[in-house]
Design a protein around this motif. Structure first.
Motif, mmCIF file in Angstrom:
data_model
loop_
_atom_site.group_PDB
_atom_site.id
_atom_site.type_symbol
_atom_site.label_atom_id
_atom_site.label_comp_id
_atom_site.label_asym_id
_atom_site.label_seq_id
_atom_site.Cartn_x
_atom_site.Cartn_y
_atom_site.Cartn_z
ATOM 1 N N ASP A 288 3.810 22.238 -23.880
ATOM 2 C CA ASP A 288 2.594 22.407 -23.018
ATOM 3 C C ASP A 288 2.986 21.337 -21.881
ATOM 4 O OD1 ASP A 288 -0.625 20.803 -23.648
ATOM 5 O OD2 ASP A 288 0.075 21.628 -21.807
ATOM 6 N N LEU A 289 3.286 22.430 -20.949
ATOM 7 C CA LEU A 289 3.650 21.494 -19.580
ATOM 8 C C LEU A 289 2.562 20.645 -18.860
ATOM 9 C CD1 LEU A 289 6.354 23.904 -17.985
ATOM 10 C CD2 LEU A 289 6.481 21.757 -19.502
ATOM 11 N N ARG A 290 1.271 20.723 -19.256
ATOM 12 C CA ARG A 290 0.072 19.927 -18.664
ATOM 13 C C ARG A 290 0.664 18.570 -18.763
ATOM 14 N NH1 ARG A 290 -4.686 23.078 -21.348
ATOM 15 N NH2 ARG A 290 -3.235 23.115 -23.319
ATOM 16 N N SER A 291 1.283 17.842 -19.882
ATOM 17 C CA SER A 291 1.830 16.628 -19.667
ATOM 18 C C SER A 291 2.487 16.413 -18.409
ATOM 19 C CB SER A 291 2.743 16.611 -21.089
ATOM 20 O OG SER A 291 2.075 16.854 -22.000
ATOM 21 N N LEU A 292 3.623 17.229 -18.154
ATOM 22 C CA LEU A 292 4.190 17.243 -16.728
ATOM 23 C C LEU A 292 3.167 17.151 -15.744
ATOM 24 C CD1 LEU A 292 7.265 17.153 -15.480
ATOM 25 C CD2 LEU A 292 7.046 19.636 -15.145
ATOM 26 N N GLU A 293 2.187 18.023 -15.631
ATOM 27 C CA GLU A 293 1.094 17.920 -14.662
ATOM 28 C C GLU A 293 0.510 16.605 -14.233
ATOM 29 O OE1 GLU A 293 -3.318 19.682 -14.394
ATOM 30 O OE2 GLU A 293 -1.908 21.039 -15.163
ATOM 31 N N ARG A 294 0.190 15.848 -15.666
ATOM 32 C CA ARG A 294 -0.582 14.652 -15.594
ATOM 33 C C ARG A 294 0.369 13.484 -15.033
ATOM 34 N NH1 ARG A 294 -2.314 16.943 -20.956
ATOM 35 N NH2 ARG A 294 -3.846 18.377 -20.532
ATOM 36 N N LEU A 295 1.628 13.654 -15.674
ATOM 37 C CA LEU A 295 2.531 12.420 -15.204
ATOM 38 C C LEU A 295 2.920 12.788 -13.454
ATOM 39 C CD1 LEU A 295 5.202 12.910 -18.201
ATOM 40 C CD2 LEU A 295 3.824 10.677 -17.372
ATOM 41 N N CYS A 296 2.905 13.725 -13.219
ATOM 42 C CA CYS A 296 3.486 14.002 -11.674
ATOM 43 C C CYS A 296 2.155 13.458 -10.874
ATOM 44 C CB CYS A 296 3.745 15.447 -11.275
ATOM 45 S SG CYS A 296 5.364 15.659 -12.056
ATOM 46 N N GLY A 297 0.866 14.023 -11.518
ATOM 47 C CA GLY A 297 -0.171 13.684 -10.689
ATOM 48 C C GLY A 297 -0.775 12.254 -10.839
ATOM 49 N N GLY A 298 -0.349 11.812 -11.953
ATOM 50 C CA GLY A 298 -1.093 10.413 -12.392
ATOM 51 C C GLY A 298 -0.172 9.243 -11.810
ATOM 52 N N PHE A 299 1.120 9.660 -11.641
ATOM 53 C CA PHE A 299 2.043 8.611 -10.994
ATOM 54 C C PHE A 299 2.839 9.236 -9.633
ATOM 55 C CE2 PHE A 299 1.905 5.852 -14.435
ATOM 56 C CZ PHE A 299 1.518 6.578 -15.498
ATOM 57 N N PRO A 300 2.012 9.311 -8.610
ATOM 58 C CA PRO A 300 2.654 10.050 -7.441
ATOM 59 C C PRO A 300 3.717 9.035 -6.838
ATOM 60 C CG PRO A 300 0.227 8.982 -6.901
ATOM 61 C CD PRO A 300 0.557 8.796 -8.646
ATOM 62 N N ASP A 301 3.704 7.917 -7.049
ATOM 63 C CA ASP A 301 4.769 6.894 -6.485
ATOM 64 C C ASP A 301 6.107 7.133 -7.090
ATOM 65 O OD1 ASP A 301 1.993 4.499 -5.682
ATOM 66 O OD2 ASP A 301 2.819 6.326 -4.493
ATOM 67 N N ASN A 302 5.894 7.685 -8.178
ATOM 68 C CA ASN A 302 7.245 8.188 -8.991
ATOM 69 C C ASN A 302 7.791 9.426 -8.642
ATOM 70 O OD1 ASN A 302 5.889 5.983 -11.263
ATOM 71 N ND2 ASN A 302 7.806 5.858 -11.582
ATOM 72 N N ARG A 303 9.130 9.425 -8.552
ATOM 73 C CA ARG A 303 9.795 10.751 -8.506
ATOM 74 C C ARG A 303 10.456 11.230 -9.846
ATOM 75 N NH1 ARG A 303 11.987 7.495 -5.358
ATOM 76 N NH2 ARG A 303 14.035 7.736 -5.982
ATOM 77 N N PHE A 304 10.262 12.358 -10.318
ATOM 78 C CA PHE A 304 10.372 12.941 -11.458
ATOM 79 C C PHE A 304 11.811 14.139 -11.097
ATOM 80 C CE2 PHE A 304 7.406 10.964 -14.051
ATOM 81 C CZ PHE A 304 6.518 10.736 -13.322
ATOM 82 N N LEU A 305 12.636 14.033 -12.036
ATOM 83 C CA LEU A 305 13.546 15.244 -12.333
ATOM 84 C C LEU A 305 13.173 15.721 -13.581
ATOM 85 C CD1 LEU A 305 16.928 13.386 -11.580
ATOM 86 C CD2 LEU A 305 16.354 15.005 -10.266
ATOM 87 N N CYS A 306 13.260 17.183 -13.639
ATOM 88 C CA CYS A 306 12.855 18.061 -14.759
ATOM 89 C C CYS A 306 13.449 19.037 -15.002
ATOM 90 C CB CYS A 306 11.351 18.402 -14.457
ATOM 91 S SG CYS A 306 10.679 18.865 -16.212
ATOM 92 N N SER A 307 13.755 19.194 -16.336
ATOM 93 C CA SER A 307 14.544 20.510 -16.817
ATOM 94 C C SER A 307 13.511 20.834 -18.116
ATOM 95 C CB SER A 307 16.002 20.408 -17.039
ATOM 96 O OG SER A 307 16.703 21.548 -16.986
ATOM 97 N N VAL A 308 13.495 22.196 -18.346
ATOM 98 C CA VAL A 308 12.665 22.531 -19.751
ATOM 99 C C VAL A 308 13.429 23.512 -20.210
ATOM 100 C CG1 VAL A 308 10.639 23.645 -20.186
ATOM 101 C CG2 VAL A 308 10.546 21.922 -18.487
ATOM 102 N N LEU A 309 13.525 23.554 -21.568
ATOM 103 C CA LEU A 309 14.387 24.135 -22.510
ATOM 104 C C LEU A 309 13.868 25.603 -22.777
ATOM 105 C CD1 LEU A 309 17.242 23.897 -23.854
ATOM 106 C CD2 LEU A 309 15.788 22.817 -25.665
ATOM 107 N N SER A 310 12.515 25.902 -22.658
ATOM 108 C CA SER A 310 12.216 26.988 -23.106
ATOM 109 C C SER A 310 11.957 28.097 -22.073
ATOM 110 C CB SER A 310 10.686 26.885 -23.606
ATOM 111 O OG SER A 310 10.155 28.204 -23.836
ATOM 112 N N ARG A 311 12.708 29.270 -22.164
ATOM 113 C CA ARG A 311 12.498 30.562 -21.104
ATOM 114 C C ARG A 311 11.075 30.429 -20.709
ATOM 115 N NH1 ARG A 311 15.410 36.162 -22.326
ATOM 116 N NH2 ARG A 311 15.461 37.166 -20.175
#
Ligand code: FIX
Ligand code: ZN
Length: 423
Positions: A288-311
């Motif tokens: 459920d990538l809404r977790s990623l949405e909330r992390l990126c949106g909730g921490f705008p001063d953090n940079r994220f790298l992301c790789s997701v395993l599911s096609r």
């Protein structure tokens, strides 16, 4: 302007685009942004040579499909016996057509070794004769990479003391602070922090959070990582009233900001669905990538790298990257690292993100794997990139060698360098 510059600035003819893309892919040394390789001073932790290549967990999973040996019997064998069993079953009794078996063949041929021997005698003699440090440089040269990013674990009982005693650094190996034990297996590992004098408890009391910040900060000083990283299950939820939920927001992300480090999120593992296969026992699940949405949106001063395993998560992941400028996608991870799927994912990313992503990483666990993983990447990406430039050309914009060189350098070097500050 000298002739070389003039030539690279000249519009390419349609039939020159493909060969120019191939030239520039081959001429550009890539940065391998995620591996499980170790610098020479941590060599005791690393893997290289034919027995490690053949007992790679991808091949172990394939062995149990092509031979009657039981996992119990297999684990009772020596590494050499394991390698002999896999070579016989997957390379002698069957054609090595899978991506992982073909990879071993590509490595042997790149190193000038026979690829259809009945046993591993010749290969073992070759690797036994290698000077390890010279071999690393040679393998990186053949793979067309300038440097790799390691996966380092400050709670690994074998690795931590090597860093604490001042492991010699290597300009071709960048450290990463891996957080799986802290974020995914806190109950099993908090005592390791306590034994080093950090006042932490199983329930992550307020004091513990401060202590975890102190622990991470001290390892950032010691290791000087280029990013922090964690692999996460397909069931990841954020925010979440859990150890991981708390440590993310109150310890990890603040320390990342303090040291100006990105956090790499590798999402979508179903851990140990078949424990009998050990490292080969993990699988994939749609997250459920809404977790990623909330992390990126909730921490705008953090940079994220992301790789997701599911096609099945790839399209929405691309959409999230269009919504959050603090999100950098990288790689076709693990079960996605197959040419047919890499093609699909990379086409979609080029169409939706232009050149604002990092197409691939090797995830090499054995040194020589970088040879085939990057050969595959160049081979798979050449027609995809050429097609993008062909469409641009056909739509009326002249394409030059300089354009192609700049874009390939961005995809495989500067996107990562800018995101991490690696020079
Ligand atoms: O979590 C990770 O970094 C994964 O890449 C590995 O755990 C996995 O076992 C692997 O080797 C994938 O290629
Ligand atoms: Zn990995």
């Amino acid at each position: 302007m000298n002739s070389v510059l003039e030539a690279s600035a000249a519009p390419l003819a349609s039939n020159q685009i493909r060969s120019t893309v191939e030239d520039e892919l081959n001429a550009t040394p890539f940065i391998d942004v995620h591996t499980h390789l170790f610098m020479p001073s941590l060599a005791s932790l690393g893997a290289w040579g034919i027995d490690d290549l053949v007992t790679y967990h991808y091949l172990e999973a394939e062995l149990f499909r092509s031979s009657d040996i039981s996992p119990e019997r297999y684990w009772s064998l020596s590494k050499r016996e394991k390698a002999d069993a896999i070579w016989r079953a997957l390379f002698v009794e069957n054609a090595p057509v899978s991506e992982a078996t073909r990879g071993v063949i590509a490595v042997l041929s790149a190193l000038g070794l026979s690829t259809n021997c009945p046993d591993l005698k010749e290969a073992r003699e070759f690797f036994a004769a290698q000077d390890y440090r010279a071999h690393i440089r040679n393998v990186f040269r053949i793979a067309g990479i300038s440097e790799v990013v390691m996966t380092n674990d400050s709670l690994d009982p074998d690795e931590a003391p090597l860093w604490e005693s001042g492991a010699e650094r290597d300009r071709q190996f960048h450290p990463v602070l891996r957080l799986d034990r802290i974020l995914n297996r806190w109950p099993q590992h908090y005592e390791a922090l306590a034994s080093k004098g950090y006042k932490v408890d199983e329930n992550v009391s307020a004091g513990s959070v401060t202590e975890v910040r102190r622990f991470l900060a001290s390892w950032c000083e010691t290791m000087r990582p280029v990013y922090m990283a964690v692999s996460l299950p397909d069931s990841l939820q954020y925010p979440e009233d859990s150890v991981r939920g708390r440590l993310f927001g109150e310890a990890v992300l603040p320390v990342c900001r303090e040291f100006n480090l990105p956090l790499s999120l590798m999402i979508g593992v179903r851990y140990q669905v078949n424990p009998a296969l050990r490292l080969a026992g993990d699988a994939v699940g749609k997250a459920d990538l809404r977790s990623l949405e909330r992390l990126c949106g909730g921490f705008p001063d953090n940079r994220f790298l992301c790789s997701v395993l599911s096609r099945e998560n790839q399209h929405e992941l691309c959409v999230y990257a269009r919504k959050f400028a603090n999100l950098m996608l990288f790689g076709c991870w693990w079960f996605l690292n197959n040419p047919s799927i890499v093609e699909e994912i990379t086409r979609e990313r080029l169409e939706m993100l232009g050149t604002t992503f990092i197409p691939q990483h090797s995830d090499a666990r054995i040194l020589e794997q970088v040879i085939y993983k990057w050969r595959n990447t160049r081979r798979t990406l050449a027609p995809i990139l050429a097609n993008s430039y062909q469409l641009l050309h056909d739509d009326g914009r002249p394409v030059t060698r300089a354009d192609i060189r700049r874009d390939i350098t961005r995809l495989f070097r500067t996107n990562f360098q800018k995101w991490t500050g690696v020079g």
